[in-house]
Design an enzyme around this catalytic site. Sequence first.
Site, PDB file in Angstrom:
ATOM      1  N   LYS A  98       1.057  -1.212   0.086  1.00 27.52           N
ATOM      2  CA  LYS A  98      -0.135   0.094  -0.092  1.00 27.52           C
ATOM      3  C   LYS A  98       0.868   1.380  -0.100  1.00 27.52           C
ATOM      4  CE  LYS A  98      -4.334   1.541   0.130  1.00 27.52           C
ATOM      5  NZ  LYS A  98      -5.053   1.198   1.164  1.00 27.52           N
ATOM      6  N   GLU A 140      -6.578   0.267   7.432  1.00 28.97           N
ATOM      7  CA  GLU A 140      -6.346  -0.910   6.397  1.00 28.97           C
ATOM      8  C   GLU A 140      -6.790  -1.989   7.123  1.00 28.97           C
ATOM      9  OE1 GLU A 140      -5.655  -1.821   2.479  1.00 28.97           O
ATOM     10  OE2 GLU A 140      -6.011   0.208   3.220  1.00 28.97           O
ATOM     11  N   ASP A 141      -7.575  -2.936   6.284  1.00 25.44           N
ATOM     12  CA  ASP A 141      -7.846  -4.341   6.740  1.00 25.44           C
ATOM     13  C   ASP A 141      -8.071  -4.601   8.247  1.00 25.44           C
ATOM     14  OD1 ASP A 141      -7.235  -4.848   4.171  1.00 25.44           O
ATOM     15  OD2 ASP A 141      -5.247  -5.922   4.221  1.00 25.44           O
ATOM     16  N   ASP A 166     -10.707   0.406   2.890  1.00 24.60           N
ATOM     17  CA  ASP A 166     -11.651  -0.718   2.512  1.00 24.60           C
ATOM     18  C   ASP A 166     -12.877  -0.260   2.439  1.00 24.60           C
ATOM     19  OD1 ASP A 166      -9.521  -2.573   2.604  1.00 24.60           O
ATOM     20  OD2 ASP A 166      -9.423  -2.428   4.845  1.00 24.60           O
ATOM     21  N   ASN A 290     -13.450 -11.263  -4.406  1.00 24.85           N
ATOM     22  CA  ASN A 290     -12.206 -11.744  -4.934  1.00 24.85           C
ATOM     23  C   ASN A 290     -11.589 -12.847  -4.221  1.00 24.85           C
ATOM     24  OD1 ASN A 290     -10.527 -10.892  -6.986  1.00 24.85           O
ATOM     25  ND2 ASN A 290     -10.130  -8.756  -6.043  1.00 24.85           N
TER      26      ASN A 290
END
Length: 758
Positions: A98, A140-141, A166, A290
């Site tokens: 990232k 993030e995440d 996200d 995904n």
Amino acid sequence: MERDSNANLRAAALDYHRHPRPGKLEVRATKPLANGRDLARAYSPGVAEACLEIVRDPKTARDVTTRGNLVGVVTNGTAVLGLGDIGALASKPVMEGKAVLFKTFANIDCFDIELNQSDPEKLAEIVCALEPTFGAINLEDIKAPDCFIVERICRERMNIPVFHDDQHGTAIVVGAAAVNALRLAGKAFEDIRIVSTGGGAAGIACLDMLLKLGVQRRNVWLVDIDGLVHDGRTDLNEQKAAYAQPEGPAGLGDVIEGADLFLGLSGPDLLTPEMVKRMAPRPIIFALANPNPEIAPELAREAAPDAIIATGRSDFPNQVNNVLCFPFIFRGALDVGATTINDEMKIACVEGIAALARQSSSAEAAAAYQGEKLSFGPDYLIPKPFDPRLMGIVASAVARAACETGVAERPIEDIAAYKRKLDGSVFRSALIMRPVFEAAGTTERRIAFAEGEDERVIRAAHAMLEETTDRPILIGRPDVVAQRAERAGLSIEVARDFEIVNPENDARYREYWGTYHEIMQRRGVTPDIAKAIMRTNTTAIGAVMVHRGEADSLICGTFGQFQWHLNYVSQILQTPRQHPVGTLSLMMLGDGPLFIADTQVNNVPTPAQIAATAIAAARHIRRFGIVPQVALCSHSQFGNSNCDSGVRVRGALEILDSEPRDFAYEGEMHTDAALDREIRERIFPGSRLDGAANCLIFSGIDAASTARNLLKMKANALEIGPILMGMGNRAHIVTPSISARGLLNMSAIAGTPVAHYG
């Protein structure tokens, strides 16, 4: 076979991360640290001054530290990609990746921070404590619903932008894709019915964004692993409950009837072809799970041939990829000193991304995605990540929204100038070419392109129509030009937008070969040879057009050898006053521009030719708004050798010294002396140059061409040119490696009236 493919990918990915050194990031100093003086300024005692400056005014931290361009990418590793809760340490490769994307796409520096903390409130406490370090935070995440808690606390307590990519990055790109999908389907946000299988952070954020764009909440049916989200359920968090329908229990198949948009951010194979057939006409299917989407695109297309489909995968059209958003929304936010990223900034990002997809694709994006048709339509709803225009368009839109909504501590008054600066950071030639484009814009000139069938030429000509007042003339077969323009996704009509000269069938053929024969009849050219050349040699055709006054300048050379093109240009356009003097290449380096001459015309120039090249180079350098500092380079250093190059350069100096000149020049010297004032002063105190030379005139093609190619290959220099000097701007011969943007730059140079540079 699939097992072998996966094994190969695993090996290649691990090799990428391991070699030549582990990981994807490093820290580099931006200031010199070569001696005691540098050390005293970088650290004790000089660093205290920077500290005291921040004490006096905390906002100056942006001016004396990296904080204003530094983002923290923070995670606890509880929801990493499709891997789930793999922990903070295992998430580090993703966070490094990232950071690489931030740097590559928006030149934003990052530290990745992986934290062993599963409690959302404690995690938020840690992030809030990091505020002095960063100009912004990218969460993030982090799993849902914890991510909602962490972001809410951080946004409430921190005075810098906090953005959970996200959620909001996905939502912004989905919003942009939806804007364009509805445009193609002829539908409106206010009227559509949405069914979503995304009950996590990204799914909820996407629905929130679609509501901001006009969707009615009553028209949203959200289905999670337990079925329809409805008022009778007691297991709903606050975010899901906001989308509860009044009806009782139901499944996806029960609510899909008549849906205009399916939004999937869940798992594979949840949407069946039979369900797709029950959706509304021209259905929009965003199957974003995904690596395996909710329905395979080919199955969705088979069930509904008119469907508009997007996925999260790069091997299908319309990949919903957060990189279209997050680098640029942070770029705009940081540059105006935004204290938050608000809804208006997010919507500006949506609109910017969507609008860019409706424009013609850039040559740079086409080069990165060879073989794909990048023109607005069902298979091209959103631009590609490597479209360099994203920076200027999206970041400037975000900055404008921040300023207009009052969250910018350093508002930018001239957004257009800011966008030009951003474009200049991406298109390295943009800023230095600006004076040339402005000069070219004072008149309308006709620029003939000899290789009019080349896609780079077609793209450059299309850009000319959008960005300049000049008129392109393409020499080539109309059907081939039209086919390649259509394949490139350019919204142009050959007959309407371009003048075309068809070598196979042009009404002026008799006049053209007659003109060429008249020029060349005493140089061995018969009428039959003249006819053959005017059917096959597009460089000669373009030169004849300039000679006859039907074009103002010719650009050729996208294939073939320079000297071959120069032969025909000289035959037709050379006059006693206008003849090739030399070529000048502008090399854009990391620390600024450097001009090099002569790289193409004179193999072993005479003193007179070297002097003429220097004079012409100085004249052309001024076109870029730069004061010329010309160094005549040789193996000899201020008379210390009587080698051939030294003798010829000294002869050129005598010619230059014979009358007053309006530019600084010096020689003969080595290139290191030319580029380093301290070296030059030790060898030859009192030099006529002020600082480093910005133009190197070499005593032979071998040296000039070697310097040019070394800078291109090892220093990543961008070349503008070569500019053919001495021809009154009537012709320029490029090299086969030139890009479409390079051709656009050359068209601006060719489009500048002679009066602007003498």
